[in-house]
Design a protein around this motif. Structure first.
Motif, mmCIF file in Angstrom:
data_model
loop_
_atom_site.group_PDB
_atom_site.id
_atom_site.type_symbol
_atom_site.label_atom_id
_atom_site.label_comp_id
_atom_site.label_asym_id
_atom_site.label_seq_id
_atom_site.Cartn_x
_atom_site.Cartn_y
_atom_site.Cartn_z
ATOM 1 N N ALA A 93 31.168 39.590 44.314
ATOM 2 C CA ALA A 93 31.767 39.281 45.609
ATOM 3 C C ALA A 93 33.179 39.857 45.698
ATOM 4 C CB ALA A 93 31.794 37.765 45.829
ATOM 5 N N VAL A 94 33.933 39.795 44.608
ATOM 6 C CA VAL A 94 35.271 40.393 44.581
ATOM 7 C C VAL A 94 35.183 41.901 44.778
ATOM 8 C CG1 VAL A 94 37.260 40.907 43.105
ATOM 9 C CG2 VAL A 94 36.317 38.589 43.167
ATOM 10 N N ALA A 95 34.289 42.540 44.028
ATOM 11 C CA ALA A 95 34.135 43.995 44.137
ATOM 12 C C ALA A 95 33.726 44.403 45.550
ATOM 13 C CB ALA A 95 33.106 44.486 43.121
ATOM 14 N N ASP A 96 32.859 43.613 46.174
ATOM 15 C CA ASP A 96 32.415 43.925 47.545
ATOM 16 C C ASP A 96 33.574 43.807 48.530
ATOM 17 O OD1 ASP A 96 29.874 44.333 46.580
ATOM 18 O OD2 ASP A 96 29.117 42.356 47.188
ATOM 19 N N ALA A 97 34.404 42.758 48.346
ATOM 20 C CA ALA A 97 35.544 42.570 49.249
ATOM 21 C C ALA A 97 36.533 43.718 49.117
ATOM 22 C CB ALA A 97 36.231 41.236 48.952
ATOM 23 N N VAL A 98 36.779 44.161 47.886
ATOM 24 C CA VAL A 98 37.706 45.279 47.659
ATOM 25 C C VAL A 98 37.130 46.570 48.238
ATOM 26 C CG1 VAL A 98 38.779 46.719 45.891
ATOM 27 C CG2 VAL A 98 38.751 44.227 45.623
ATOM 28 N N ALA A 99 35.842 46.793 48.043
ATOM 29 C CA ALA A 99 35.207 48.003 48.571
ATOM 30 C C ALA A 99 35.243 48.021 50.099
ATOM 31 C CB ALA A 99 33.768 48.095 48.070
ATOM 32 N N ASP A 100 35.010 46.857 50.720
ATOM 33 C CA ASP A 100 35.070 46.772 52.184
ATOM 34 C C ASP A 100 36.476 47.102 52.680
ATOM 35 O OD1 ASP A 100 32.422 46.095 52.308
ATOM 36 O OD2 ASP A 100 32.780 43.928 52.531
ATOM 37 N N LEU A 101 37.480 46.612 51.969
ATOM 38 C CA LEU A 101 38.861 46.893 52.350
ATOM 39 C C LEU A 101 39.173 48.377 52.190
ATOM 40 C CD1 LEU A 101 41.742 46.078 53.135
ATOM 41 C CD2 LEU A 101 42.137 45.507 50.719
ATOM 42 N N ASP A 102 38.732 48.987 51.098
ATOM 43 C CA ASP A 102 38.969 50.415 50.883
ATOM 44 C C ASP A 102 38.360 51.241 52.022
ATOM 45 O OD1 ASP A 102 40.312 49.900 48.559
ATOM 46 O OD2 ASP A 102 38.674 50.466 47.217
ATOM 47 N N HIS A 137 44.854 43.229 52.817
ATOM 48 C CA HIS A 137 44.916 43.580 51.395
ATOM 49 C C HIS A 137 45.567 42.466 50.588
ATOM 50 C CE1 HIS A 137 47.359 45.177 47.973
ATOM 51 N NE2 HIS A 137 46.176 45.669 47.636
ATOM 52 N N ARG A 138 46.637 41.898 51.113
ATOM 53 C CA ARG A 138 47.327 40.825 50.394
ATOM 54 C C ARG A 138 46.420 39.604 50.240
ATOM 55 N NH1 ARG A 138 51.690 37.180 51.087
ATOM 56 N NH2 ARG A 138 51.467 37.245 53.348
ATOM 57 N N GLU A 139 45.662 39.307 51.272
ATOM 58 C CA GLU A 139 44.751 38.161 51.222
ATOM 59 C C GLU A 139 43.620 38.395 50.231
ATOM 60 O OE1 GLU A 139 43.533 37.779 55.244
ATOM 61 O OE2 GLU A 139 45.416 36.853 55.938
ATOM 62 N N VAL A 140 43.039 39.612 50.261
ATOM 63 C CA VAL A 140 41.944 39.929 49.338
ATOM 64 C C VAL A 140 42.453 39.893 47.903
ATOM 65 C CG1 VAL A 140 40.393 41.763 48.542
ATOM 66 C CG2 VAL A 140 40.566 41.241 50.986
ATOM 67 N N SER A 161 43.157 36.206 46.752
ATOM 68 C CA SER A 161 41.947 35.436 46.479
ATOM 69 C C SER A 161 41.186 35.969 45.277
ATOM 70 C CB SER A 161 41.032 35.427 47.705
ATOM 71 O OG SER A 161 40.587 36.739 48.013
ATOM 72 N N SER A 162 41.398 37.240 44.940
ATOM 73 C CA SER A 162 40.639 37.863 43.859
ATOM 74 C C SER A 162 41.329 37.758 42.506
ATOM 75 C CB SER A 162 40.381 39.335 44.172
ATOM 76 O OG SER A 162 39.653 39.490 45.375
ATOM 77 N N TYR A 163 42.660 37.880 42.479
ATOM 78 C CA TYR A 163 43.365 38.018 41.213
ATOM 79 C C TYR A 163 44.462 36.967 41.021
ATOM 80 C CZ TYR A 163 40.953 42.450 41.732
ATOM 81 O OH TYR A 163 39.992 43.401 41.939
ATOM 82 N N PHE A 164 45.520 37.041 41.800
ATOM 83 C CA PHE A 164 46.601 36.063 41.715
ATOM 84 C C PHE A 164 47.431 36.164 42.988
ATOM 85 C CE2 PHE A 164 47.908 39.893 39.339
ATOM 86 C CZ PHE A 164 49.025 40.289 40.070
ATOM 87 N N PRO A 165 48.212 35.127 43.325
ATOM 88 C CA PRO A 165 49.012 35.149 44.556
ATOM 89 C C PRO A 165 49.930 36.364 44.599
ATOM 90 C CG PRO A 165 48.958 32.945 43.637
ATOM 91 C CD PRO A 165 48.332 33.835 42.610
ATOM 92 N N LEU A 166 49.855 37.094 45.702
ATOM 93 C CA LEU A 166 50.617 38.336 45.855
ATOM 94 C C LEU A 166 51.653 38.183 46.959
ATOM 95 C CD1 LEU A 166 50.663 41.329 44.809
ATOM 96 C CD2 LEU A 166 49.283 41.888 46.828
ATOM 97 N N THR A 167 52.925 38.223 46.598
ATOM 98 C CA THR A 167 53.984 38.169 47.600
ATOM 99 C C THR A 167 54.142 39.543 48.250
ATOM 100 O OG1 THR A 167 55.755 38.806 46.071
ATOM 101 C CG2 THR A 167 55.191 36.459 46.189
ATOM 102 N N ARG A 168 54.899 39.603 49.332
ATOM 103 C CA ARG A 168 55.116 40.880 50.002
ATOM 104 C C ARG A 168 55.924 41.839 49.125
ATOM 105 N NH1 ARG A 168 53.226 40.029 55.019
ATOM 106 N NH2 ARG A 168 53.324 37.896 55.822
ATOM 107 N N GLN A 169 56.898 41.284 48.401
ATOM 108 C CA GLN A 169 57.671 42.157 47.510
ATOM 109 C C GLN A 169 56.794 42.712 46.388
ATOM 110 O OE1 GLN A 169 61.771 41.908 46.667
ATOM 111 N NE2 GLN A 169 61.951 39.803 47.464
ATOM 112 N N MET A 170 55.935 41.865 45.843
ATOM 113 C CA MET A 170 55.019 42.331 44.808
ATOM 114 C C MET A 170 54.066 43.382 45.373
ATOM 115 S SD MET A 170 54.352 38.553 43.169
ATOM 116 C CE MET A 170 52.981 38.976 42.132
ATOM 117 N N GLN A 171 53.659 43.196 46.623
ATOM 118 C CA GLN A 171 52.776 44.172 47.253
ATOM 119 C C GLN A 171 53.456 45.534 47.381
ATOM 120 O OE1 GLN A 171 51.656 43.391 51.356
ATOM 121 N NE2 GLN A 171 49.579 44.148 50.984
#
Length: 268
Positions: free
Chosen positions: A169-178, A203-206, A209-219
Motif C-alpha cells: 500500500a505504501v509503494a502504491d501510494a508513492v507510485a501514484d504520487l510519482d 507528498h508531505r502527507e504520503v 503516513s509512510s515513514y515518519f512525520p515530515l516538516t516543511r523544512q525537512m521536506q
C-alpha cells in the motif's frame, strides 16, 4: 498464657524466614483471618504450630498460582469447595496471560529487528513490492546513516507493524504520487502554482503516513537530495526528464509561501 519456652511453635520471624514471606504479609493474613497463629506467649507474641505451618504452606502455593486471598480462604475453609475446579479456572487465566505475554514477546522481537534492519521483508518480497530498481542494501545503508535519529526510530516503529500488504500500500501510494508529479510537469504546471503546491502537500502527507512525520523544512532538505543525490535524481528523472529539478523547485516555492527560506532550511 504459656511461656514461649514451653510452646512447641515458631515465631512470626522464624515462619517468615522458613516460608520466604514477609512478616507484614503474615500479620495481614492474621488480621483478615486467613492464617492465624494458634498460640501466643504470655507476652502476646504469636506462635505458629505445625498445623498452622501446613496451612501457610498451602496459602503460599495458591498465592504463587495466582489465586486471590478470598479465593484461597474459600478453598481452605469450605469443605464443599471444589479445589480442582478452582485450579482449572486459574490455569485457564494463566494460559491466557501466557498467550498475551507471548504476543508481547513477538511484538518486541519485531520492534528490535525493525530498529536493526528497517524493513522486515525478504529480498524477494522487496523486489516484488518496490520493483527492479530497488536495492535491498538500501535499508542497511539507511540504518548506518540515520540509525541514531528520532526519524529512524519513528520509521522502525511503523515498520515493525507492517507486513507485505501494508508495504505494498505504501509503494502504491508513492507510485501514484510519482505519476501525478510527472503528469503535472507534462501539463506545464509551474512551481508555486496552486496545483504544484497541492502536490507538494500531498507528498508531505504520503511521506508522513509512510515513514515518519515530515516538516516543511525537512521536506526542503529532501527536495535538495532529490535533485543532488544520483540515486534519487535517477529515480525522478527516469520517470520524466527534469522531474527531480521541477519537484525541488516546487517544494522550495511552497516553502516560501509558508515563510520558509529554502536556502537556510535545516532538518528540523
Amino acid at each position: 498464657m504459656p511461656d514461649a519456652a514451653d510452646v512447641d511453635g515458631l515465631t512470626v520471624g522464624q515462619v517468615s524466614t522458613r516460608l520466604g514471606v514477609t512478616v507484614r504479609a503474615l500479620h495481614h493474613w492474621d488480621e483478615v483471618g486467613l492464617a492465624r497463629p494458634s498460640l501466643r506467649t504470655a507476652a502476646g507474641y504469636r506462635l505458629y504450630t505445625a498445623g498452622d505451618l501446613e496451612r501457610l504452606h498451602r496459602i503460599v502455593v495458591y498465592r504463587e498460582l495466582g489465586l486471590g486471598l478470598d479465593r484461597i480462604q474459600a478453598i481452605l475453609d469450605d469443605s464443599a469447595a471444589d479445589v480442582v475446579v478452582a485450579l482449572r479456572a486459574q490455569r485457564a487465566q494463566v494460559a491466557e496471560r501466557i498467550d498475551r505475554l507471548q504476543q508481547l514477546i513477538t511484538g518486541l522481537d519485531r520492534m528490535i529487528e525493525a530498529h536493526e534492519r528497517g524493513l522486515l521483508l525478504t529480498v524477494e518480497q522487496q523486489a516484488a513490492i518496490f520493483g527492479p530498481e530497488w536495492n535491498p542494501a538500501d535499508p542497511a545503508r539507511a540504518r548506518q546513516r540515520y540509525g541514531d535519529t528520532v526519524q529512524w526510530r519513528q520509521y522502525a516503529e511503523r515498520s515493525a507493524a507492517r507486513g507485505p500488504e501494508e508495504w505494498q500500500a505504501v509503494a502504491d501510494a508513492v507510485a501514484d504520487l510519482d505519476r501525478a508529479l510527472a503528469d503535472a510537469m507534462d501539463a506545464g504546471v509551474t512551481p508555486g502554482s496552486p496545483e504544484a503546491n497541492q502536490l507538494v502537500e500531498r507528498h508531505r502527507e504520503v511521506f508522513t503516513s509512510s515513514y515518519f512525520p515530515l516538516t516543511r523544512q525537512m521536506q526542503v532538505c529532501l527536495g535538495r537530495m532529490f535533485e543532488d543525490d544520483p540515486g534519487y535524481a535517477a529515480h525522478y528523472d527516469g520517470i520524466r526528464a527534469g522531474l527531480a529539478t521541477w519537484f525541488r523547485r516546487s517544494i522550495d516555492a511552497s516553502a516560501r509561501a509558508h515563510g520558509i527560506d529554502p536556502d537556510t532550511a535545516t532538518w528540523q
